[in-house]
Design a protein around this motif. Structure first.
Motif, PDB file in Angstrom:
ATOM      1  N   LYS A 374     -21.187  46.005 -31.232  1.00 57.46           N
ATOM      2  CA  LYS A 374     -22.166  47.032 -30.862  1.00 57.46           C
ATOM      3  C   LYS A 374     -22.508  46.976 -29.383  1.00 57.46           C
ATOM      4  CE  LYS A 374     -24.318  47.464 -35.428  1.00 57.46           C
ATOM      5  NZ  LYS A 374     -25.541  47.250 -36.230  1.00 57.46           N
ATOM      6  N   GLU A 375     -22.665  45.756 -28.866  1.00 60.69           N
ATOM      7  CA  GLU A 375     -23.009  45.637 -27.453  1.00 60.69           C
ATOM      8  C   GLU A 375     -21.823  45.963 -26.548  1.00 60.69           C
ATOM      9  OE1 GLU A 375     -25.985  45.253 -25.955  1.00 60.69           O
ATOM     10  OE2 GLU A 375     -26.704  45.590 -28.005  1.00 60.69           O
ATOM     11  N   GLN A 376     -20.622  45.633 -26.987  1.00 60.54           N
ATOM     12  CA  GLN A 376     -19.436  46.026 -26.217  1.00 60.54           C
ATOM     13  C   GLN A 376     -19.395  47.545 -26.064  1.00 60.54           C
ATOM     14  OE1 GLN A 376     -16.503  44.127 -28.745  1.00 60.54           O
ATOM     15  NE2 GLN A 376     -15.949  42.642 -27.151  1.00 60.54           N
ATOM     16  N   GLN A 377     -19.645  48.234 -27.167  1.00 66.11           N
ATOM     17  CA  GLN A 377     -19.624  49.696 -27.104  1.00 66.11           C
ATOM     18  C   GLN A 377     -20.738  50.217 -26.199  1.00 66.11           C
ATOM     19  OE1 GLN A 377     -20.059  51.616 -30.918  1.00 66.11           O
ATOM     20  NE2 GLN A 377     -19.253  53.567 -30.170  1.00 66.11           N
ATOM     21  N   ARG A 378     -21.903  49.597 -26.261  1.00 68.61           N
ATOM     22  CA  ARG A 378     -23.043  50.058 -25.468  1.00 68.61           C
ATOM     23  C   ARG A 378     -22.795  49.903 -23.971  1.00 68.61           C
ATOM     24  NH1 ARG A 378     -27.618  48.114 -23.063  1.00 68.61           N
ATOM     25  NH2 ARG A 378     -27.151  45.953 -23.634  1.00 68.61           N
ATOM     26  N   VAL A 379     -22.152  48.800 -23.576  1.00 73.22           N
ATOM     27  CA  VAL A 379     -21.968  48.556 -22.138  1.00 73.22           C
ATOM     28  C   VAL A 379     -20.621  49.066 -21.629  1.00 73.22           C
ATOM     29  CG1 VAL A 379     -23.472  46.539 -22.226  1.00 73.22           C
ATOM     30  CG2 VAL A 379     -20.994  46.226 -22.460  1.00 73.22           C
ATOM     31  N   GLY A 380     -19.832  49.723 -22.500  1.00 69.97           N
ATOM     32  CA  GLY A 380     -18.610  50.342 -22.033  1.00 69.97           C
ATOM     33  C   GLY A 380     -17.375  49.462 -22.069  1.00 69.97           C
ATOM     34  N   LEU A 381     -17.417  48.354 -22.835  1.00 71.77           N
ATOM     35  CA  LEU A 381     -16.237  47.506 -22.995  1.00 71.77           C
ATOM     36  C   LEU A 381     -15.526  47.879 -24.300  1.00 71.77           C
ATOM     37  CD1 LEU A 381     -17.796  44.044 -22.020  1.00 71.77           C
ATOM     38  CD2 LEU A 381     -16.203  45.415 -20.644  1.00 71.77           C
ATOM     39  N   PRO A 382     -14.217  47.612 -24.407  1.00 69.95           N
ATOM     40  CA  PRO A 382     -13.534  47.858 -25.678  1.00 69.95           C
ATOM     41  C   PRO A 382     -14.222  47.092 -26.814  1.00 69.95           C
ATOM     42  CG  PRO A 382     -11.935  47.446 -23.947  1.00 69.95           C
ATOM     43  CD  PRO A 382     -13.275  47.140 -23.360  1.00 69.95           C
ATOM     44  N   ASP A 384     -13.962  45.463 -29.601  1.00 69.60           N
ATOM     45  CA  ASP A 384     -13.054  44.799 -30.534  1.00 69.60           C
ATOM     46  C   ASP A 384     -13.665  43.582 -31.217  1.00 69.60           C
ATOM     47  OD1 ASP A 384     -13.134  42.978 -28.460  1.00 69.60           O
ATOM     48  OD2 ASP A 384     -10.998  43.128 -27.951  1.00 69.60           O
ATOM     49  N   GLY A 385     -14.949  43.283 -30.933  1.00 72.48           N
ATOM     50  CA  GLY A 385     -15.632  42.198 -31.624  1.00 72.48           C
ATOM     51  C   GLY A 385     -15.328  40.811 -31.102  1.00 72.48           C
ATOM     52  N   TRP A 386     -14.566  40.692 -30.004  1.00 77.79           N
ATOM     53  CA  TRP A 386     -14.205  39.384 -29.456  1.00 77.79           C
ATOM     54  C   TRP A 386     -15.068  39.117 -28.231  1.00 77.79           C
ATOM     55  CZ3 TRP A 386     -12.414  34.917 -30.553  1.00 77.79           C
ATOM     56  CH2 TRP A 386     -11.853  34.066 -29.599  1.00 77.79           C
ATOM     57  N   PRO A 387     -15.946  38.094 -28.276  1.00 80.58           N
ATOM     58  CA  PRO A 387     -16.851  37.829 -27.151  1.00 80.58           C
ATOM     59  C   PRO A 387     -16.110  37.203 -25.971  1.00 80.58           C
ATOM     60  CG  PRO A 387     -17.144  36.183 -28.864  1.00 80.58           C
ATOM     61  CD  PRO A 387     -16.159  37.186 -29.412  1.00 80.58           C
ATOM     62  N   THR A 388     -16.341  37.739 -24.810  1.00 82.16           N
ATOM     63  CA  THR A 388     -15.669  37.286 -23.605  1.00 82.16           C
ATOM     64  C   THR A 388     -16.690  37.006 -22.499  1.00 82.16           C
ATOM     65  OG1 THR A 388     -15.465  39.546 -22.755  1.00 82.16           O
ATOM     66  CG2 THR A 388     -13.646  38.699 -24.149  1.00 82.16           C
ATOM     67  N   PRO A 389     -16.277  36.309 -21.442  1.00 83.57           N
ATOM     68  CA  PRO A 389     -17.182  36.118 -20.295  1.00 83.57           C
ATOM     69  C   PRO A 389     -17.644  37.449 -19.706  1.00 83.57           C
ATOM     70  CG  PRO A 389     -15.360  34.557 -20.177  1.00 83.57           C
ATOM     71  CD  PRO A 389     -15.048  35.489 -21.312  1.00 83.57           C
ATOM     72  N   ALA A 390     -16.799  38.478 -19.771  1.00 82.98           N
ATOM     73  CA  ALA A 390     -17.195  39.777 -19.248  1.00 82.98           C
ATOM     74  C   ALA A 390     -18.378  40.343 -20.010  1.00 82.98           C
ATOM     75  CB  ALA A 390     -16.005  40.745 -19.324  1.00 82.98           C
ATOM     76  N   LEU A 391     -18.387  40.194 -21.337  1.00 79.94           N
ATOM     77  CA  LEU A 391     -19.534  40.679 -22.118  1.00 79.94           C
ATOM     78  C   LEU A 391     -20.767  39.869 -21.799  1.00 79.94           C
ATOM     79  CD1 LEU A 391     -20.805  42.422 -24.341  1.00 79.94           C
ATOM     80  CD2 LEU A 391     -20.014  40.722 -26.009  1.00 79.94           C
ATOM     81  N   LEU A 392     -20.617  38.553 -21.730  1.00 78.39           N
ATOM     82  CA  LEU A 392     -21.770  37.697 -21.424  1.00 78.39           C
ATOM     83  C   LEU A 392     -22.377  38.098 -20.085  1.00 78.39           C
ATOM     84  CD1 LEU A 392     -23.527  35.292 -22.243  1.00 78.39           C
ATOM     85  CD2 LEU A 392     -21.836  33.781 -21.165  1.00 78.39           C
ATOM     86  N   ALA A 393     -21.526  38.363 -19.091  1.00 78.77           N
ATOM     87  CA  ALA A 393     -22.017  38.764 -17.778  1.00 78.77           C
ATOM     88  C   ALA A 393     -22.688  40.125 -17.831  1.00 78.77           C
ATOM     89  CB  ALA A 393     -20.857  38.791 -16.783  1.00 78.77           C
ATOM     90  N   ALA A 394     -22.131  41.031 -18.638  1.00 77.00           N
ATOM     91  CA  ALA A 394     -22.686  42.388 -18.726  1.00 77.00           C
ATOM     92  C   ALA A 394     -24.062  42.398 -19.369  1.00 77.00           C
ATOM     93  CB  ALA A 394     -21.740  43.274 -19.520  1.00 77.00           C
TER      94      ALA A 394
END
Length: 395
Positions: A374-382, A384-394
């Motif tokens: 849900k948060e990936q979609q909200r911040v504009g990342l693909p 796919d449900g896989w947590p990455t450093p990019a999501l953590l930073a976003a």
């Protein structure tokens, strides 16, 4: 929690006593008094008193069981790590040899219960390495310990009563039978209630011995899997390749699309099989869109009933297909994931945003996967449900 604890099936044979609801709440206190209560309940359900006495004679609290129960290990391995370790070529070769050795048993399992050999063999492999590692905890003492303990007596007291029934049937020696710390028994690790309910005498000796008899264990597993809802002739998992422009927010378990709709979006089965395009299907990406990709079908649900770990179930399900000729999956090149501290930091952020991630434990469980997507979609990342450093930073 160990898989089979979720299969506390109602057995009228055992639970019919009028005072069961009250007795179910009894736990703790003096062990002798507790055991007398268990005996009384077993006798009320029809077990002769001398059998109950024999089943419970010498019962003791096992502190190692309590220790295991209090500090259950968490699942920190990735899909690639776990599936590579538990689904090796050597284990596959052993399984194929076992399928040939017990060909008549596996044929009977499929004929009578609709469960293919590979499905049973994969559980046999992953649970006990084909019967080689079944656990060394005294089963009676393990169940006495967990039923006497007041954390979950409603789960374990019925299992202890079922064990007494197994003693009555001559299928278990309470003094010597060993298994897993949570009371599972045998080559595919099942709890007493399920053995009582679904046990099959596969070798014709008038007993159900899932510990020593492979035919008994395999056919009992097949009958249990059928009970969980396995549908004859339908697939359970299929490796696929995926395009880069998928609506990844639609991926994950519990989706509402059919396999055909996924195929229309460019998802391609590696084996080329599209005959089941009308079935409901979910696209699962254990390590994100750049890692292995699979389509799951309704039969995949039996794996989730067996064990709620997404990593275990996906690994076991695909390993089952390998016994019928599927190749090793394509590993891909997954994006860098998060270490435990980073995962805990991410879970803390997700919780602050209103998501239910359960305990902040650094584990990528179901709740955390949903929140990540849900948060990936909200911040504009693909998404796919896989947590990455990019999501953590976003975040």
């Amino acid at each position: 929690m160990n898989k089979a604890l979720r299969h506390a099936l109602p057995l009228a044979l055992i639970l019919a006593s009028a005072g069961f609801a009250q007795a179910q709440q009894q736990c703790g206190g003096d062990l002798a008094t507790f055991l007398e209560g268990v005996k009384a309940e077993a006798v009320a359900a029809g077990t002769p008193a001398e059998i109950a006495d024999r089943a419970l004679a010498g019962a003791a609290i096992d502190q190692k069981v309590l220790s295991r129960d209090r500090s259950q290990g968490v699942f920190r391995q990735t899909f690639l790590e776990f599936s590579s370790r538990t689904g090796s070529q050597a284990r596959l070769d052993t399984g194929l040899q076992k399928i040939r050795e017990y060909s008549e048993v596996f044929a009977r399992a499929e004929q009578e219960y609709g469960v293919p050999a590979g499905v049973i063999a994969a559980f046999w492999a992953k649970e006990t390495d084909f019967g080689a590692v079944q656990g060394d905890f005294n089963t009676r003492n393990a169940l006495v310990t967990l039923a006497h303990d007041c954390r979950r007596p409603e789960l374990f007291r019925p299992q202890l009563l079922a064990l007494i029934k197994m003693v009555e049937h001559g299928d278990l020696d309470p003094a010597t039978n060993t298994g897993a710390w949570a009371g599972e028994i045998g080559q595919v690790q099942m709890l007493p209630q399920d053995i009582i309910a679904f046990g099959v005498d596969g070798d014709g000796d008038n007993h159900v011995n899932v510990k020593q008899s492979s035919p008994d264990a395999l056919l009992t597993a097949a009958r249990f899997i059928q009970h969980l809802g396995f549908k004859r002739g339908e697939p359970w998992i299929q490796e696929v390749s995926i395009p880069e422009n998928l609506p990844f927010e639609k991926s994950g378990l519990g989706g509402t699309m059919t396999a055909g709709e996924w195929f229309a979006l460019g998802v391609q089965p590696r084996d080329g099989e599209t005959a089941f395009s009308a079935l409901p299907a979910s696209l699962i990406l254990p390590q994100g869109r750049k890692g292995p990709a699979f389509m799951t079908y309704p039969n995949f649900n039996i794996y989730l009933e067996w064990n709620q770990s997404f990593i275990y179930t996906t690994s076991a399900a695909y390993f089952a297909t390998r016994f019928s000729g599927a190749p090793a999956y394509q590993k891909g090149n997954p994006e860098q994931g998060l270490d435990t501290d980073q995962m805990m930091a991410l879970q803390t952020k997700l919780q602050a945003l209103g998501h239910d991630v359960g305990k902040i434990d650094g584990i990528l469980g179901a709740g955390t996967r949903v929140a990540v997507q849900k948060e990936q979609q909200r911040v504009g990342l693909p998404a796919d449900g896989w947590p990455t450093p990019a999501l953590l930073a976003a975040l």
